[in-house]
Design a protein around this motif. Structure first.
Motif, mmCIF file in Angstrom:
data_model
loop_
_atom_site.group_PDB
_atom_site.id
_atom_site.type_symbol
_atom_site.label_atom_id
_atom_site.label_comp_id
_atom_site.label_asym_id
_atom_site.label_seq_id
_atom_site.Cartn_x
_atom_site.Cartn_y
_atom_site.Cartn_z
ATOM 1 N N PRO A 232 5.873 36.051 73.174
ATOM 2 C CA PRO A 232 5.617 35.566 74.540
ATOM 3 C C PRO A 232 4.404 34.655 74.676
ATOM 4 O O PRO A 232 4.363 33.809 75.559
ATOM 5 C CB PRO A 232 5.411 36.876 75.326
ATOM 6 C CG PRO A 232 6.114 37.918 74.523
ATOM 7 C CD PRO A 232 5.906 37.504 73.101
ATOM 8 N N GLY A 233 3.383 34.813 73.814
ATOM 9 C CA GLY A 233 2.151 34.081 74.055
ATOM 10 C C GLY A 233 1.876 32.887 73.184
ATOM 11 O O GLY A 233 0.910 32.172 73.426
ATOM 12 N N SER A 234 2.676 32.639 72.167
ATOM 13 C CA SER A 234 2.329 31.596 71.205
ATOM 14 C C SER A 234 3.528 30.710 70.899
ATOM 15 O O SER A 234 4.537 31.187 70.385
ATOM 16 C CB SER A 234 1.830 32.246 69.906
ATOM 17 O OG SER A 234 1.808 31.322 68.848
ATOM 18 N N PRO A 235 3.439 29.388 71.169
ATOM 19 C CA PRO A 235 4.549 28.491 70.816
ATOM 20 C C PRO A 235 4.863 28.505 69.326
ATOM 21 O O PRO A 235 6.030 28.456 68.931
ATOM 22 C CB PRO A 235 4.027 27.117 71.268
ATOM 23 C CG PRO A 235 3.008 27.407 72.315
ATOM 24 C CD PRO A 235 2.363 28.698 71.903
ATOM 25 N N ALA A 236 3.829 28.581 68.479
ATOM 26 C CA ALA A 236 4.061 28.609 67.036
ATOM 27 C C ALA A 236 4.804 29.874 66.639
ATOM 28 O O ALA A 236 5.725 29.843 65.812
ATOM 29 C CB ALA A 236 2.729 28.521 66.300
ATOM 30 N N ALA A 237 4.409 31.015 67.226
ATOM 31 C CA ALA A 237 5.088 32.270 66.914
ATOM 32 C C ALA A 237 6.530 32.239 67.387
ATOM 33 O O ALA A 237 7.433 32.727 66.686
ATOM 34 C CB ALA A 237 4.345 33.442 67.550
ATOM 35 N N ARG A 238 6.775 31.658 68.564
ATOM 36 C CA ARG A 238 8.156 31.558 69.052
ATOM 37 C C ARG A 238 9.008 30.721 68.113
ATOM 38 O O ARG A 238 10.162 31.054 67.830
ATOM 39 C CB ARG A 238 8.173 30.945 70.459
ATOM 40 C CG ARG A 238 7.783 31.894 71.564
ATOM 41 C CD ARG A 238 8.172 31.355 72.925
ATOM 42 N NE ARG A 238 7.437 30.140 73.269
ATOM 43 C CZ ARG A 238 6.305 30.128 73.955
ATOM 44 N NH1 ARG A 238 5.756 31.274 74.333
ATOM 45 N NH2 ARG A 238 5.705 29.002 74.248
ATOM 46 N N ALA A 239 8.443 29.624 67.621
ATOM 47 C CA ALA A 239 9.202 28.752 66.728
ATOM 48 C C ALA A 239 9.535 29.466 65.414
ATOM 49 O O ALA A 239 10.666 29.389 64.917
ATOM 50 C CB ALA A 239 8.417 27.472 66.448
ATOM 51 N N LEU A 240 8.560 30.169 64.848
ATOM 52 C CA LEU A 240 8.804 30.892 63.605
ATOM 53 C C LEU A 240 9.778 32.040 63.824
ATOM 54 O O LEU A 240 10.656 32.300 62.988
ATOM 55 C CB LEU A 240 7.487 31.432 63.042
ATOM 56 C CG LEU A 240 6.581 30.395 62.386
ATOM 57 C CD1 LEU A 240 5.193 30.986 62.136
ATOM 58 C CD2 LEU A 240 7.181 29.877 61.082
ATOM 59 N N HIS A 241 9.635 32.736 64.946
ATOM 60 C CA HIS A 241 10.546 33.829 65.272
ATOM 61 C C HIS A 241 11.974 33.318 65.348
ATOM 62 O O HIS A 241 12.902 33.902 64.757
ATOM 63 C CB HIS A 241 10.120 34.460 66.601
ATOM 64 C CG HIS A 241 10.965 35.617 67.029
ATOM 65 N ND1 HIS A 241 11.906 35.517 68.036
ATOM 66 C CD2 HIS A 241 11.022 36.904 66.583
ATOM 67 C CE1 HIS A 241 12.494 36.696 68.203
ATOM 68 N NE2 HIS A 241 11.979 37.547 67.341
ATOM 69 N N GLY A 242 12.157 32.205 66.041
ATOM 70 C CA GLY A 242 13.504 31.640 66.157
ATOM 71 C C GLY A 242 14.052 31.167 64.832
ATOM 72 O O GLY A 242 15.238 31.362 64.521
ATOM 73 N N ALA A 243 13.192 30.544 64.014
ATOM 74 C CA ALA A 243 13.638 30.069 62.700
ATOM 75 C C ALA A 243 14.091 31.227 61.825
ATOM 76 O O ALA A 243 15.084 31.125 61.089
ATOM 77 C CB ALA A 243 12.514 29.291 62.017
ATOM 78 N N LEU A 244 13.383 32.352 61.879
ATOM 79 C CA LEU A 244 13.762 33.526 61.089
ATOM 80 C C LEU A 244 15.085 34.120 61.579
ATOM 81 O O LEU A 244 15.918 34.553 60.770
ATOM 82 C CB LEU A 244 12.661 34.583 61.160
ATOM 83 C CG LEU A 244 11.396 34.265 60.365
ATOM 84 C CD1 LEU A 244 10.271 35.207 60.762
ATOM 85 C CD2 LEU A 244 11.666 34.359 58.868
ATOM 86 N N LEU A 245 15.283 34.161 62.886
ATOM 87 C CA LEU A 245 16.557 34.657 63.414
ATOM 88 C C LEU A 245 17.715 33.786 62.950
ATOM 89 O O LEU A 245 18.800 34.284 62.631
ATOM 90 C CB LEU A 245 16.501 34.721 64.942
ATOM 91 C CG LEU A 245 15.581 35.788 65.538
ATOM 92 C CD1 LEU A 245 15.494 35.628 67.047
ATOM 93 C CD2 LEU A 245 16.069 37.194 65.186
ATOM 94 N N THR A 290 9.036 23.721 61.942
ATOM 95 C CA THR A 290 10.309 24.431 61.786
ATOM 96 C C THR A 290 11.505 23.626 62.288
ATOM 97 O O THR A 290 12.630 23.908 61.911
ATOM 98 C CB THR A 290 10.286 25.760 62.556
ATOM 99 O OG1 THR A 290 10.102 25.472 63.954
ATOM 100 C CG2 THR A 290 9.165 26.672 62.071
ATOM 101 N N GLY A 291 11.250 22.661 63.175
ATOM 102 C CA GLY A 291 12.360 21.960 63.827
ATOM 103 C C GLY A 291 13.039 22.812 64.878
ATOM 104 O O GLY A 291 14.052 22.406 65.450
ATOM 105 N N PHE A 292 12.472 23.999 65.161
ATOM 106 C CA PHE A 292 13.134 24.938 66.066
ATOM 107 C C PHE A 292 13.052 24.472 67.512
ATOM 108 O O PHE A 292 12.047 23.923 67.953
ATOM 109 C CB PHE A 292 12.505 26.322 65.946
ATOM 110 C CG PHE A 292 13.156 27.354 66.830
ATOM 111 C CD1 PHE A 292 14.386 27.889 66.492
ATOM 112 C CD2 PHE A 292 12.549 27.767 68.006
ATOM 113 C CE1 PHE A 292 15.000 28.835 67.307
ATOM 114 C CE2 PHE A 292 13.142 28.704 68.827
ATOM 115 C CZ PHE A 292 14.378 29.244 68.478
ATOM 116 N N GLY A 293 14.133 24.715 68.249
ATOM 117 C CA GLY A 293 14.226 24.383 69.654
ATOM 118 C C GLY A 293 15.669 24.544 70.109
ATOM 119 O O GLY A 293 16.536 24.968 69.323
#
Length: 403
Positions: A232-245, A290-293
Motif C-alpha cells: 500500500p505505501g510504496s510504488p516500488a514495492a507494488r511493482a515488485l509485488h505485481g511482477a512476482l505474482l 519491472t515494466g509492471f503496470g
C-alpha cells in the motif's frame, strides 16, 4: 552451476558430454536434431554411446550448435569457449560472479555515479542490447560490489545489479548461471522483503527456464507474500509485488498438470491479484525496472492464456492491448518477449501461421530479442520445420542459421 557442482567431465564419454551441454543450452533432443539436420534417433544414439562421432565435420557442427569449442568435447579438461553471437561475453560474467575483478576496472567514489552506471545498464537491457550489456556487466558488478563494501551504496543496489545479471543470462539461454546470480541477490537481501523480492524475480525466471515450474511458483509466491505488507505505501514495492505474482502465474499456467497443488484456475487468481496492484501503478513509471503496470498485467493475461493452450483468447487479448497507449510505454524488451512467449504457445498447438506472424512482429519490435536469444532461434526452427513459414521468416531463419 558452480565448478564444485559440475561432474568430473574427464570421466564422461563424449555422448554424455553432448547430453549435458544440450541440457545446459535448454534444448530437447529434437531441437538439437533439427539444428543439425539429423533425426532425434541419431541424437539419442550419440548420447547413449551407441553411435560414435567419427567425422570431424560432424563434431564441428555439433560443437557449433552447442555453442562450445570442438576441443571442449575432445578434451573435456579444457575450459569451453563460447563461440556464437551475444553469448561471447558469458565467460566474463561467469568470472565476475566468482568474485573476480576484470582487469582495468576502476572503483567509483560516489553513490550517484554507481546509480548512473546501473541505470544505464538497465536501459541497455530494456533496449535488448544484450551483447553490449554482457560486455559491461563484469566491471559493473565489480564497481557495485566495491561501493557496497565501502558503504557508498545500500546493499539493495548490489541486489539490483545481481538481479539484472540474472535476467540478462536467462535471455541468452544461460539459465543455470542466472540461477547463481539470482541466488547471490536473494542471499544478500538477508530477509529484507523488498530486496528479496527483487532477487526472486530472476530466480523464478531461471527456474521456469530450467523447466522447474513448481519451484518457480513457490519462490515467487513466497516473496510476494513477504512483500505484501509494503504494497500500500510504496510504488516500488507494488511493482515488485505485481511482477512476482505474474511470474507465479506463468509457472502455474505453463505446466499446471505437473505443478504440485496447482490447477488451471491458479494463474487467473494470481493475475487478478496483480491487476489489483496495477491499479495503483501508472504505465511507464518504473521505479524497479519491472515494466509492471496495467498494460503488463493485460499482456500477462494474454501470455497465461496462451501457455494454457487458449491461443485464440491470447491473440484477441493481444490485438486489443497493442492498440492502447500503455503498449508503447512498455520497454521494447517487454513487448518482444511477450510476442515470443505467445508465439511459442501457438507453435505448441500447431498454429504455425500465428506463431510465424508473432515472431516477425517481435523481430520488428526488437530485432536483438529474436536474433540473440536461443529461445527465439528454436521457435524459428520449429516453425520452419513445421512447414508454416512465410518467405520473410525463412529469410530470418537463414540469417540465424536455422534454415
Amino acid at each position: 552451476m558452480g565448478a564444485a557442482e559440475r561432474p568430473n567431465q574427464r570421466e564422461l564419454p563424449i555422448g554424455r558430454q553432448v547430453a549435458q551441454w544440450r541440457v545446459r543450452r535448454r534444448m530437447t533432443q529434437q531441437m538439437l536434431a533439427d539444428r543439425l539436420g539429423k533425426s532425434k534417433s541419431w541424437v539419442d544414439k550419440v548420447e547413449r554411446g551407441v553411435r560414435t562421432l567419427d567425422r570431424v565435420s560432424v563434431l564441428h557442427d555439433l560443437a557449433g550448435v552447442l555453442r562450445i569449442a570442438p576441443a571442449a568435447l575432445l578434451d573435456p579438461a579444457r575450459p569451453p569457449t563460447v563461440t556464437v553471437g551475444a553469448v561471447d561475453g558469458v565467460e566474463g560474467v561467469r568470472a565476475a560472479l566468482a568474485v573476480g575483478e576484470p582487469s582495468g576496472w576502476r572503483a567509483v567514489g560516489s553513490g550517484a555515479e554507481v546509480a548512473g552506471r546501473l541505470g544505464h545498464a538497465w536501459l541497455t537491457y530494456q533496449h535488448t542490447r544484450y551483447s553490449q550489456l554482457l560486455r559491461i556487466l563484469p566491471e559493473l558488478l565489480a564497481v557495485v560490489r566495491h561501493a557496497a563494501e565501502a558503504g557508498i551504496i545500500e546493499t539493495g543496489t548490489l541486489v539490483r545489479a545481481y538481479r539484472l545479471t540474472g535476467q540478462a543470462l536467462v535471455k541468452i539461454g544461460e539459465a543455470e548461471l542466472a540461477w547463481l546470480a539470482a541466488d547471490r541477490a536473494v542471499t544478500l537481501a538477508a530477509g529484507e522483503p523488498r530486496w528479496c523480492a527483487a532477487g526472486t524475480v530472476p530466480l523464478a525466471q531461471a527456474l521456469r527456464s530450467l523447466d522447474r515450474p513448481q519451484l518457480a511458483y513457490a519462490a515467487a509466491l513466497a516473496a510476494a507474500r513477504q512483500l505484501a505488507a509494503e504494497v500500500p505505501g510504496s510504488p516500488a514495492a507494488r511493482a515488485l509485488h505485481g511482477a512476482l505474482l505474474i511470474e507465479a502465474a506463468f509457472a502455474a499456467a505453463d505446466q499446471p498438470d505437473t505443478a504440485v497443488g496447482l490447477d488451471p484456475g491458479t494463474a487467473d487468481g494470481l493475475l487478478q491479484q496483480a491487476a489489483a496492484s496495477a491499479r495503483l501503478v501508472v504505465d511507464g513509471e518504473d521505479p524497479e525496472w519491472t515494466g509492471f503496470g496495467p498494460s503488463a498485467v493485460g499482456l500477462a493475461r494474454a501470455t497465461a492464456a496462451a501457455l494454457a493452450g487458449e491461443t485464440d483468447d491470447a491473440l484477441e487479448r493481444y490485438a486489443r492491448l497493442s492498440t492502447r497507449p500503455g503498449w508503447r510505454r512498455l520497454p521494447v524488451e517487454h513487448r518482444a518477449a511477450y510476442l515470443l512467449d505467445v508465439a511459442r504457445a501457438c507453435l505448441r498447438v500447431g498454429d504455425l501461421l500465428a506463431a510465424g506472424r508473432l515472431v516477425m512482429m517481435a523481430e520488428q519490435t526488437a530485432p536483438a530479442e529474436v536474433r540473440t536469444r536461443p529461445y527465439a532461434r528454436d521457435l524459428v526452427t520449429g516453425i520452419i520445420r513445421g512447414g508454416g513459414a512465410s518467405s520473410a521468416l525463412i529469410r530470418l531463419g537463414t540469417d540465424l542459421g536455422t534454415a
